[in-house]
Design a protein around this motif. Structure first.
Motif, PDB file in Angstrom:
ATOM      1  N   ARG A 229      27.472 -25.207 -49.340  1.00 38.29           N
ATOM      2  CA  ARG A 229      27.484 -24.138 -50.345  1.00 38.29           C
ATOM      3  C   ARG A 229      26.596 -24.493 -51.534  1.00 38.29           C
ATOM      4  NH1 ARG A 229      33.048 -24.012 -49.109  1.00 38.29           N
ATOM      5  NH2 ARG A 229      33.528 -25.190 -51.015  1.00 38.29           N
ATOM      6  N   THR A 230      26.631 -25.771 -51.947  1.00 35.30           N
ATOM      7  CA  THR A 230      25.789 -26.199 -53.073  1.00 35.30           C
ATOM      8  C   THR A 230      24.311 -26.021 -52.744  1.00 35.30           C
ATOM      9  OG1 THR A 230      27.439 -27.793 -53.835  1.00 35.30           O
ATOM     10  CG2 THR A 230      25.171 -28.152 -54.529  1.00 35.30           C
ATOM     11  N   CYS A 231      23.930 -26.387 -51.526  1.00 32.26           N
ATOM     12  CA  CYS A 231      22.535 -26.235 -51.113  1.00 32.26           C
ATOM     13  C   CYS A 231      22.138 -24.763 -51.043  1.00 32.26           C
ATOM     14  CB  CYS A 231      22.312 -26.908 -49.759  1.00 32.26           C
ATOM     15  SG  CYS A 231      22.384 -28.720 -49.792  1.00 32.26           S
ATOM     16  N   LEU A 232      23.012 -23.923 -50.494  1.00 32.84           N
ATOM     17  CA  LEU A 232      22.701 -22.499 -50.412  1.00 32.84           C
ATOM     18  C   LEU A 232      22.575 -21.882 -51.801  1.00 32.84           C
ATOM     19  CD1 LEU A 232      24.975 -21.314 -47.460  1.00 32.84           C
ATOM     20  CD2 LEU A 232      22.552 -21.911 -47.406  1.00 32.84           C
ATOM     21  N   ALA A 233      23.445 -22.313 -52.726  1.00 29.74           N
ATOM     22  CA  ALA A 233      23.346 -21.815 -54.100  1.00 29.74           C
ATOM     23  C   ALA A 233      22.022 -22.251 -54.726  1.00 29.74           C
ATOM     24  CB  ALA A 233      24.530 -22.324 -54.925  1.00 29.74           C
ATOM     25  N   HIS A 234      21.591 -23.473 -54.443  1.00 33.84           N
ATOM     26  CA  HIS A 234      20.309 -23.950 -54.963  1.00 33.84           C
ATOM     27  C   HIS A 234      19.157 -23.093 -54.435  1.00 33.84           C
ATOM     28  CE1 HIS A 234      17.583 -26.926 -56.695  1.00 33.84           C
ATOM     29  NE2 HIS A 234      16.899 -26.899 -55.566  1.00 33.84           N
ATOM     30  N   LEU A 250      23.120 -35.087 -52.701  1.00 35.16           N
ATOM     31  CA  LEU A 250      22.834 -33.788 -53.302  1.00 35.16           C
ATOM     32  C   LEU A 250      22.233 -33.912 -54.700  1.00 35.16           C
ATOM     33  CD1 LEU A 250      25.791 -31.506 -52.194  1.00 35.16           C
ATOM     34  CD2 LEU A 250      23.656 -32.030 -51.023  1.00 35.16           C
ATOM     35  N   ARG A 251      22.254 -35.113 -55.248  1.00 35.17           N
ATOM     36  CA  ARG A 251      21.567 -35.316 -56.520  1.00 35.17           C
ATOM     37  C   ARG A 251      20.071 -35.108 -56.385  1.00 35.17           C
ATOM     38  NH1 ARG A 251      23.853 -41.088 -58.280  1.00 35.17           N
ATOM     39  NH2 ARG A 251      23.534 -41.374 -56.043  1.00 35.17           N
ATOM     40  N   ARG A 337      18.478  -7.143 -46.239  1.00 37.58           N
ATOM     41  CA  ARG A 337      19.117  -8.061 -45.296  1.00 37.58           C
ATOM     42  C   ARG A 337      18.172  -9.165 -44.824  1.00 37.58           C
ATOM     43  NH1 ARG A 337      20.812  -6.475 -40.440  1.00 37.58           N
ATOM     44  NH2 ARG A 337      19.444  -4.652 -40.234  1.00 37.58           N
ATOM     45  N   VAL A 338      17.061  -9.356 -45.535  1.00 35.80           N
ATOM     46  CA  VAL A 338      16.075 -10.372 -45.155  1.00 35.80           C
ATOM     47  C   VAL A 338      15.633 -11.129 -46.397  1.00 35.80           C
ATOM     48  CG1 VAL A 338      13.814 -10.827 -44.136  1.00 35.80           C
ATOM     49  CG2 VAL A 338      15.237  -8.971 -43.223  1.00 35.80           C
ATOM     50  N   GLY A 339      15.604 -12.449 -46.312  1.00 32.20           N
ATOM     51  CA  GLY A 339      15.084 -13.284 -47.385  1.00 32.20           C
ATOM     52  C   GLY A 339      13.977 -14.187 -46.874  1.00 32.20           C
ATOM     53  N   LEU A 340      12.912 -14.327 -47.651  1.00 35.32           N
ATOM     54  CA  LEU A 340      11.818 -15.264 -47.361  1.00 35.32           C
ATOM     55  C   LEU A 340      11.969 -16.439 -48.319  1.00 35.32           C
ATOM     56  CD1 LEU A 340       8.802 -12.786 -47.046  1.00 35.32           C
ATOM     57  CD2 LEU A 340      10.465 -13.449 -45.299  1.00 35.32           C
ATOM     58  N   LEU A 341      12.173 -17.612 -47.754  1.00 36.64           N
ATOM     59  CA  LEU A 341      12.533 -18.780 -48.565  1.00 36.64           C
ATOM     60  C   LEU A 341      11.450 -19.844 -48.453  1.00 36.64           C
ATOM     61  CD1 LEU A 341      14.815 -20.112 -50.249  1.00 36.64           C
ATOM     62  CD2 LEU A 341      15.709 -21.025 -48.085  1.00 36.64           C
ATOM     63  N   CYS A 342      10.893 -20.230 -49.589  1.00 34.26           N
ATOM     64  CA  CYS A 342       9.869 -21.277 -49.646  1.00 34.26           C
ATOM     65  C   CYS A 342      10.502 -22.546 -50.209  1.00 34.26           C
ATOM     66  CB  CYS A 342       8.695 -20.838 -50.516  1.00 34.26           C
ATOM     67  SG  CYS A 342       7.783 -19.434 -49.828  1.00 34.26           S
ATOM     68  N   LEU A 343      10.586 -23.572 -49.373  1.00 39.30           N
ATOM     69  CA  LEU A 343      11.279 -24.802 -49.751  1.00 39.30           C
ATOM     70  C   LEU A 343      10.323 -25.775 -50.424  1.00 39.30           C
ATOM     71  CD1 LEU A 343      13.365 -25.332 -46.489  1.00 39.30           C
ATOM     72  CD2 LEU A 343      14.108 -24.288 -48.638  1.00 39.30           C
ATOM     73  N   PRO A 344      10.791 -26.482 -51.447  1.00 39.26           N
ATOM     74  CA  PRO A 344       9.917 -27.430 -52.156  1.00 39.26           C
ATOM     75  C   PRO A 344       9.545 -28.604 -51.272  1.00 39.26           C
ATOM     76  CG  PRO A 344      12.184 -27.662 -52.904  1.00 39.26           C
ATOM     77  CD  PRO A 344      12.158 -26.454 -52.003  1.00 39.26           C
ATOM     78  N   MET A 345       8.332 -29.120 -51.475  1.00 41.31           N
ATOM     79  CA  MET A 345       7.823 -30.242 -50.678  1.00 41.31           C
ATOM     80  C   MET A 345       7.644 -31.504 -51.513  1.00 41.31           C
ATOM     81  SD  MET A 345       7.570 -29.099 -47.624  1.00 41.31           S
ATOM     82  CE  MET A 345       6.532 -30.338 -46.849  1.00 41.31           C
ATOM     83  N   ALA A 346       8.003 -31.464 -52.788  1.00 35.87           N
ATOM     84  CA  ALA A 346       7.774 -32.614 -53.662  1.00 35.87           C
ATOM     85  C   ALA A 346       8.652 -33.801 -53.294  1.00 35.87           C
ATOM     86  CB  ALA A 346       8.017 -32.219 -55.121  1.00 35.87           C
ATOM     87  N   ASP A 347       9.823 -33.554 -52.729  1.00 38.98           N
ATOM     88  CA  ASP A 347      10.767 -34.603 -52.340  1.00 38.98           C
ATOM     89  C   ASP A 347      11.212 -34.298 -50.913  1.00 38.98           C
ATOM     90  OD1 ASP A 347      13.170 -36.051 -51.826  1.00 38.98           O
ATOM     91  OD2 ASP A 347      13.487 -36.305 -53.978  1.00 38.98           O
ATOM     92  N   LEU A 348      10.814 -35.151 -49.961  1.00 36.26           N
ATOM     93  CA  LEU A 348      11.087 -34.859 -48.554  1.00 36.26           C
ATOM     94  C   LEU A 348      12.570 -34.937 -48.224  1.00 36.26           C
ATOM     95  CD1 LEU A 348       8.088 -36.615 -46.777  1.00 36.26           C
ATOM     96  CD2 LEU A 348       8.370 -34.211 -47.382  1.00 36.26           C
ATOM     97  N   GLU A 349      13.322 -35.792 -48.930  1.00 41.79           N
ATOM     98  CA  GLU A 349      14.760 -35.838 -48.680  1.00 41.79           C
ATOM     99  C   GLU A 349      15.417 -34.542 -49.143  1.00 41.79           C
ATOM    100  OE1 GLU A 349      18.805 -38.472 -49.506  1.00 41.79           O
ATOM    101  OE2 GLU A 349      16.908 -39.099 -50.400  1.00 41.79           O
ATOM    102  N   GLU A 350      14.993 -34.043 -50.285  1.00 40.10           N
ATOM    103  CA  GLU A 350      15.507 -32.769 -50.764  1.00 40.10           C
ATOM    104  C   GLU A 350      15.204 -31.658 -49.763  1.00 40.10           C
ATOM    105  OE1 GLU A 350      15.137 -30.135 -54.839  1.00 40.10           O
ATOM    106  OE2 GLU A 350      13.361 -31.186 -54.117  1.00 40.10           O
ATOM    107  N   ASN A 351      13.977 -31.606 -49.290  1.00 40.17           N
ATOM    108  CA  ASN A 351      13.590 -30.607 -48.304  1.00 40.17           C
ATOM    109  C   ASN A 351      14.465 -30.709 -47.056  1.00 40.17           C
ATOM    110  OD1 ASN A 351      11.802 -29.964 -45.735  1.00 40.17           O
ATOM    111  ND2 ASN A 351      10.974 -28.740 -47.405  1.00 40.17           N
TER     112      ASN A 351
END
Length: 463
Positions: A229-234, A250-251, A337-351
């Motif tokens: 849930r924390t990740c989805l909220a982020h 999650l930090r 009903r559709v979302g386009l999500l661009c994930l950050p690449m600065a930190d691979l663990e975060e991604n």
């Protein structure tokens, strides 16, 4: 230009891994490691690829090198560098190996010269590094030219191809015309699935070794419901969670996510997710079209790396823009009903954590590739006991048996057939629990790191 990628730590969770695979597989893993060490006879097994971050090969090597270290095998990792011209040629090669003409540019003598000049410069930096007992395992088309250049410097050179095409054609033939002459000196070749071995290499020694995932990596480790849930909220896909600050891994959630959406998932409605590069062969806009036309219930998230953070692959921006234009053309009710999500690449663990959470939150994980090497995003979702709806291409066919541990559409261009499968799962017409459990068992049996070590021992055994 050439860099040594340092992996000094040992394999985390080694005891847990042994418990997971059981005593018989643990014994076979130790025997394989001992065989590799015997073959090296004091030398080093060097893996060589073209990037230390991003992509399935780099992800596997981040796992494999510490595992070798924990098992007593001397192993190292070299990353070749290059200029813009080199990567232009290798991008063209990679696209052609998937059967696509890509930019339509040539793969002739000028391209061969640019390719070999860079690899020769890289090789020149290894003279004091490599020993006569060392073995090189080269990965993919970016390194194939090193077979010839470094063959006389070490005990043996092997080459591994992680990509391929199910049916050979003009584009793939052009790529193999370029690459095949470099491979004559290789002691052996490795492919992920047997049908990706081109006919012209039939007289070479070939081993089939599928890729693997680690159960303990950031992308695959267990996340509890609160972490998900924390990740989805982020990501902006759910309301912010109340409670103490993020803890543990999650930090790492500190970089902004770019979400293009006019609505978010409603509680209890089916969630469909595809995580891929923004790439023609991943066909994100095809997924969007199939969902819009055939799935009346549920929310679709198309997630990929933020193109703004990928400077060396401008095509991802082109294909994201294409998806964005298609999203804007949807009727308002469908667009919500559709979302386009661009994930950050600065930190691979975060991604990786965000990908993990997106897959775990999904009722259906989608992979509508037009062509595929192996498809580790499918493996990752299957490990999480998700139902995967995918195209029957490349290594996906090796992973999913239709109706048993996932669902396949024979023709990836069949939007109606693909959309119908998605609608069936979203409507609850599929035993997702049983199918997901069988998917996880398939990965446990065939696609964990011990299989890689055992396959490498088989490859190196010259007796």
């Amino acid at each position: 230009m050439l860099t040594i990628h340092r992996t000094e730590r040992e394999f985390d969770h080694l005891g847990e891994f042994f418990d997971l695979i059981g005593p018989e597989r643990t014994r076979r893993l130790h025997d394989a490691a001992a065989e590799i060490a015997r073959r090296l006879d004091g030398g080093t097994l060097w893996h060589v690829n073209s990037t230390a971050a991003g992509g399935g090969v780099a992800e596997m090597l981040h796992i494999l090198l510490p595992l070798y270290r924990s098992l007593g095998v001397r192993a190292g990792w070299l990353v070749v560098g290059g200029d813009g011209r080199f990567f232009e040629v290798t991008k063209r090669l990679g696209t052609a190996l998937y059967g696509s003409p890509g930019d339509g540019g040539p793969l002739g003598p000028a391209e061969q010269t640019a390719y070999l000049d860079v690899l020769s410069a890289n090789a020149g930096e290894t003279r004091e590094l490599l020993g006569r007992r060392d073995i090189l395992l080269l990965h993919d088309h970016q390194t194939a030219g090193l077979v010839e250049i470094l063959g006389g410097e070490v005990s043996a050179v092997y080459w591994r191809c992680h990509v391929g095409v199910d049916e050979e054609g003009p584009a793939s033939d052009a790529a193999w015309d370029f690459l095949a002459p470099f491979l004559s000196g290789a002691r052996g070749l490795v492919f992920s699935v047997p049908w990706h071995v081109p006919r012209r290499l039939g007289d070479h020694r070939v081993e089939i070794v599928p890729p693997f995932v680690s159960p303990f990596s950031a992308k695959n480790r267990v996340l509890d419901e609160g972490d998900v849930r924390t990740c989805l909220a982020h990501c902006g896909l759910s309301a912010p969670t109340a409670g103490p600050p993020a803890r543990g891994p999650l930090r790492a959630l500190r970089h902004p996510v770019r979400l293009v959406a006019e609505g978010t998932p409603n509680p209890g409605e089916p969630s469909l997710v595809q995580v891929s590069r923004w790439d023609r062969l991943k066909d994100m806009d095809g997924v969007l079209a199939a969902f819009a036309a055939h799935v009346e219930k549920g929310y679709l998230t198309l997630a990929g790396p933020d193109p703004l953070g990928i400077q060396d692959d401008v095509e991802q921006g082109v294909w994201f823009d294409r998806c964005l234009a298609a999203w804007r053309e949807l009727p308002p009710a469908t667009r919500r009903r559709v979302g386009l999500l661009c994930l950050p690449m600065a930190d691979l663990e975060e991604n990786a954590l965000l990908v993990n959470a997106l897959q775990r939150s999904a009722d259906v994980v989608v992979q509508k590739s037009l062509a595929e090497g192996f498809g580790l995003t499918v493996t990752e979702a299957m490990w999480k006991s998700r139902v995967v709806v995918a195209s029957a291409v490349g290594g996906i066919r090796e992973q999913i048996t239709h109706g048993e541990n996932g669902l396949l559409v024979a023709d990836p261009a069949d939007l109606s057939g693909f959309g119908t499968l998605l609608a069936r799962v979203a409507a609850g017409e599929v035993d997702t629990g049983g199918m997901g459990a069988r998917a996880r068992l398939k990965v446990l049996r065939d696609f964990l790191p011990d299989r890689e070590v055992i396959g490498t021992a088989r490859l190196l055994d010259d007796r």
